[in-house]
Design a protein around this motif. Structure first.
Motif, PDB file in Angstrom:
ATOM      1  N   LEU B  26       0.853  -1.177   0.000  1.00  0.00           N
ATOM      2  CA  LEU B  26       0.000   0.000   0.000  1.00  0.00           C
ATOM      3  C   LEU B  26       0.892   1.231   0.000  1.00  0.00           C
ATOM      4  N   GLY B  27       0.511   2.215  -0.785  1.00  0.00           N
ATOM      5  CA  GLY B  27       1.297   3.449  -0.816  1.00  0.00           C
ATOM      6  C   GLY B  27       2.539   3.356  -1.673  1.00  0.00           C
ATOM      7  N   ILE B  28       2.488   2.524  -2.714  1.00  0.00           N
ATOM      8  CA  ILE B  28       3.658   2.370  -3.583  1.00  0.00           C
ATOM      9  C   ILE B  28       3.892   3.634  -4.413  1.00  0.00           C
ATOM     10  N   CYS B  29       2.810   4.312  -4.815  1.00  0.00           N
ATOM     11  CA  CYS B  29       2.970   5.486  -5.691  1.00  0.00           C
ATOM     12  C   CYS B  29       3.843   6.562  -5.044  1.00  0.00           C
ATOM     13  N   ILE B  81     -13.352   7.796   1.717  1.00  0.00           N
ATOM     14  CA  ILE B  81     -12.555   8.595   0.784  1.00  0.00           C
ATOM     15  C   ILE B  81     -12.920  10.071   0.930  1.00  0.00           C
ATOM     16  N   ALA B  85     -10.291  12.964   2.038  1.00  0.00           N
ATOM     17  CA  ALA B  85     -10.080  14.142   1.196  1.00  0.00           C
ATOM     18  C   ALA B  85     -10.315  15.428   1.987  1.00  0.00           C
ATOM     19  N   THR B 114      -4.054  12.397  -0.320  1.00  0.00           N
ATOM     20  CA  THR B 114      -5.400  11.883  -0.600  1.00  0.00           C
ATOM     21  C   THR B 114      -5.339  10.630  -1.462  1.00  0.00           C
ATOM     22  N   THR B 115      -4.416  10.619  -2.418  1.00  0.00           N
ATOM     23  CA  THR B 115      -4.355   9.469  -3.320  1.00  0.00           C
ATOM     24  C   THR B 115      -3.421   8.396  -2.787  1.00  0.00           C
ATOM     25  N   ASN B 116      -2.964   8.529  -1.556  1.00  0.00           N
ATOM     26  CA  ASN B 116      -2.110   7.502  -0.976  1.00  0.00           C
ATOM     27  C   ASN B 116      -2.994   6.363  -0.476  1.00  0.00           C
ATOM     28  N   CYS B 117      -2.876   5.200  -1.111  1.00  0.00           N
ATOM     29  CA  CYS B 117      -3.828   4.154  -0.753  1.00  0.00           C
ATOM     30  C   CYS B 117      -3.544   3.594   0.634  1.00  0.00           C
ATOM     31  N   LEU B 120      -6.250   5.095   3.071  1.00  0.00           N
ATOM     32  CA  LEU B 120      -7.536   4.404   2.966  1.00  0.00           C
ATOM     33  C   LEU B 120      -7.393   2.956   3.417  1.00  0.00           C
ATOM     34  N   GLY B 121      -6.238   2.367   3.077  1.00  0.00           N
ATOM     35  CA  GLY B 121      -5.995   0.968   3.432  1.00  0.00           C
ATOM     36  C   GLY B 121      -6.034   0.756   4.936  1.00  0.00           C
TER      37      GLY B 121
END
Lengths: 215, 195
Positions: B26-29, B81, B85, B114-117, B120-121
């Motif tokens: 999770l959070g690879i990006c 989500i 946000a 916000t786009t860090n999964c 949310l994970g």
């Protein structure tokens, strides 16, 4: 923009493949690829979510105010993710448990937002739907490749059917987390070296042309 | 006493054994995106820690005090989500007012959370594991610390990679992935810590 269906197909599956070319949606690409069956279900989920989100965004593209479009897109995507989640829980409870939180996390998959923003926002609905479907397919194909390698070497099976008889000693590491990084790295490496060889002469001649015109 | 033992195990497990990046992916990006310099990696880690701890608690409260009484658990993803946000936006505004220097340092990484999964994970995992409020908080902080640890280590390695001679097609993403893979193998070593 005059994009045709064949153009979109080529771009989504190879030239601009979301996973190997644009490095999008990597989290789930690594997480669910230990078994082929999991990957296929996840892939179909992403494909449907992307396609229908793109369709909806495209249908509403003239109504949504530009300023709040990100929020609206997120809401649209979230609704489809919830649908996928509910259907999985109702009809495939085992699969739903195996995929765990990753189904809900489809929502943070950058591919969907990327296609909505880059394509559906400025194209007619049917074309956008097709584009979403193809991008999802490109994602699924790469993931399935990773999953086939990992399941074959890790368990000696594909989709649960035994392929590599008793003589095969399963590579335990393939089942665990690190192998996902390794396999994806090798796939991107191969793709890069193949395409760079192909692109290299083109680039050189293009450079020469520039030089000529510069003179 | 037994309760504190369990808390300790949750903390240890979320930092090392089930590290968000290395074993849960999770959070690879942001892991690949902002790991070019150690200093930015630390900034990102700090921002994520802050948001993740807050998000864990607020999503927990929202789930048990709003969604469950209304029997709308299926709206979990959508609600979470939106909460995250809003929270990121809120945190951004607060930091801008209170400490402009910190705001400047974090720069573009704040909205990117916000786009860090992973955020949310961790919210979804907390609900799935059935943690109570304090355990949720510990899991959120632990997960974020694990994220910070991994991203800072990775940035350190990547700074050195830039100086080395790598084959052309292997440059950039593939070598980063192989490095991450090797780190992941190292993190597997922690598996024995918790039975």
């Amino acid at each position: 923009m005059a994009s045709t269906y064949s153009d979109i197909t080529k771009k989504a599956l190879w030239k601009e493949n979301p996973v190997i070319r644009q490095i999008l949606g990597i989290c789930s690409a690594l997480a669910v690829t230990n078994l082929v069956a999991n990957t296929l279900v996840m892939g179909i989920g992403v494909m449907l979510t992307t396609a229908f989100s793109c369709l909806t965004v495209s249908l509403l593209r003239n109504i949504i105010p530009v300023r709040v479009r990100m929020m609206v897109q997120t809401l649209i995507i979230a609704s489809y993710v919830i649908l996928v989640d509910i259907v999985l829980k109702a009809y495939f409870p085992d699969m739903s448990r195996a995929l765990g939180p990753y189904v809900g996390l489809i929502i943070t998959n950058c591919i969907i937002m990327g296609r909505c923003e880059a394509f559906a926002q400025s194209n007619p609905p049917l074309l956008s739907f097709y584009d979403g479907l193809m991008s999802g397919l490109g994602y699924t194909l790469v993931l399935t490749t990773i999953a086939i390698v990992r399941e074959l070497l890790g368990f000696g099976t594909i989709l649960g059917y035994e392929i590599l008889g008793d003589w095969w000693t399963p590579w335990t590491v393939m089942v665990m987390a690190p192998s996902a990084f390794f396999v994806l790295a090798v796939i991107i490496w191969i793709v890069k070296s193949v395409t760079e060889k192909k692109d290299a002469p083109v680039k050189q001649s293009a450079k020469q042309e520039v030089q000529v015109s510069g003179d | 006493m037994e309760y504190f033992g369990k808390i300790f195990i949750i903390l240890l497990s979320s930092i090392l054994v089930n590290n968000f990046i290395m074993s849960r992916f999770l959070g690879i990006c942001p892991f690949l995106g902002v790991s070019k310099r150690v200093s930015t990696a630390i900034g990102m880690g700090a921002a994520v820690t802050f948001v993740m701890a807050l998000a864990s608690v607020i999503t927990y409260l929202a789930y048990y005090f709003i969604l469950e009484p209304l029997e709308m658990q299926y709206m979990q993803t959508l609600a979470f989500i939106l909460i995250i946000a809003t929270l990121v936006q809120f945190v951004e505004m607060v930091i801008q007012k209170i400490s402009p220097s910190l705001y400047q340092a974090l720069g573009v990484y704040l909205p990117l959370i916000t786009t860090n999964c992973a955020v949310l994970g961790v919210a979804i995992l907390n609900i799935e594991e059935g943690y109570d409020l304090f355990q949720t908080l510990v899991n959120g902080i632990g997960g974020a610390l694990g994220f910070t640890l991994a991203i800072v280590l990775f940035a350190g390695i990547r700074e050195r990679l830039e100086l080395s001679d790598i084959p052309e097609p292997f440059k950039g993403f593939p070598i980063a992935m192989i490095t991450a893979g090797l780190m992941s193998v190292a993190f597997l070593g922690f598996q024995g810590l918790i039975k």
